[in-house]
Design an enzyme around this catalytic site. Structure first.
Site, short mmCIF file in Angstrom:
data_model
loop_
_atom_site.label_atom_id
_atom_site.label_comp_id
_atom_site.label_asym_id
_atom_site.label_seq_id
_atom_site.Cartn_x
_atom_site.Cartn_y
_atom_site.Cartn_z
N ASN A 13 0.85 -1.21 0.00
CA ASN A 13 0.00 0.00 0.00
C ASN A 13 0.88 1.25 0.00
O ASN A 13 0.57 2.23 -0.67
CB ASN A 13 -0.94 0.01 1.21
CG ASN A 13 -2.19 -0.80 0.97
OD1 ASN A 13 -3.04 -0.40 0.19
ND2 ASN A 13 -2.26 -1.95 1.57
N ASN A 94 -6.99 4.74 8.39
CA ASN A 94 -6.53 3.35 8.31
C ASN A 94 -7.21 2.67 7.13
O ASN A 94 -8.35 2.99 6.79
CB ASN A 94 -6.89 2.60 9.60
CG ASN A 94 -6.43 1.14 9.57
OD1 ASN A 94 -5.30 0.85 9.24
ND2 ASN A 94 -7.35 0.22 9.87
N HIS A 96 -8.54 -0.98 5.87
CA HIS A 96 -8.87 -2.30 6.42
C HIS A 96 -9.46 -3.15 5.30
O HIS A 96 -10.36 -2.68 4.58
CB HIS A 96 -9.86 -2.16 7.58
CG HIS A 96 -10.20 -3.47 8.22
ND1 HIS A 96 -9.37 -4.07 9.15
CD2 HIS A 96 -11.24 -4.31 8.01
CE1 HIS A 96 -9.93 -5.23 9.50
NE2 HIS A 96 -11.04 -5.40 8.83
N GLU A 166 -7.31 -2.26 -2.67
CA GLU A 166 -6.73 -1.37 -1.64
C GLU A 166 -5.82 -0.34 -2.29
O GLU A 166 -5.81 0.84 -1.91
CB GLU A 166 -5.91 -2.19 -0.63
CG GLU A 166 -6.75 -3.09 0.24
CD GLU A 166 -5.92 -3.86 1.21
OE1 GLU A 166 -5.05 -3.26 1.86
OE2 GLU A 166 -6.14 -5.08 1.35
#
Ligand code: GRF
Length: 181
Positions: A13, A94, A96, A166
């Site tokens: 990421n 964040n 997830h 993501e």
């Protein structure tokens, strides 16, 4: 915005964010990469000439964040639970790998998330980018995307498919936040 990205693992990421910054996908600048250990993903930061900081102590991390004039903390596979020291002083997001609030909270991290999704026989999973508060995976959602997992035959296949999403959603979330500022 000046960003600090927190990692604990491979850093895919982080790599996606570094590449997005390079192609000016967003105007924010990654100024610091923080980890609780000598994570593999720190190599991406070094490749892109970004300062790294390894510490388990939030007071030490806080000092570094102030020094680098950080505006936003981005947790991207950061395993330690963030404490009051940072939560009280920084906006934190964040990523997830599930459709929160489903499959979030204690024990739901990494492949364990996808094992639970697989065992539950879900047709869809997905990714959530959310604000971080003192409870695990509990803050308000910023962006959420569904991923069709009907064709996935194992938790790992779900993980691989979700991870690809993501890498798209996190840079989009940063773009949204900098436009809101
Ligand atoms: C990702 O699945 C992310 O959703 C979760 O931890 C993993 C980090 O992967 N929080 P990477 O280190 O960014 O490759």
């Amino acid at each position: 915005m000046n960003l600090a990205v927190f990692i604990s693992g491979k850093g895919s990421n982080l790599k996606a964010l570094l590449e997005a910054q390079k192609e000016a996908y967003f105007s924010s600048k990654i100024k610091l990469v923080v980890s609780n250990k000598n994570a593999e993903g720190l190599n991406y930061a070094k490749e892109f000439g970004i300062e790294t900081f390894i510490s388990k102590n939030e007071e030490d991390i806080l000092g570094k964040l102030k020094e680098k004039k950080i505006d936003l903390i981005v947790l991207a596979g950061y395993l330690p639970k963030v404490g009051k020291t940072l939560i009280d002083q920084y906006r934190i997001i964040n990523i997830h790998p599930s459709l929160l609030p489903k499959f979030g909270g204690k024990g739901c991290y990494g492949i364990h998330v996808h094992e639970k999704v697989f065992e539950a026989g879900e047709d869809v999973s997905g990714v959530t980018v959310h604000w971080v508060n003192e409870k695990l995976d509990d803050g308000a959602t910023i962006l959420q995307r569904q991923v069709d997992i009907n064709d996935c035959k194992s938790p790992q296949e779900i993980a691989d498919k979700v991870l690809k999403e993501e890498h798209v959603i996190l840079k989009n979330a940063i773009k949204i936040l900098e436009e809101e500022k």
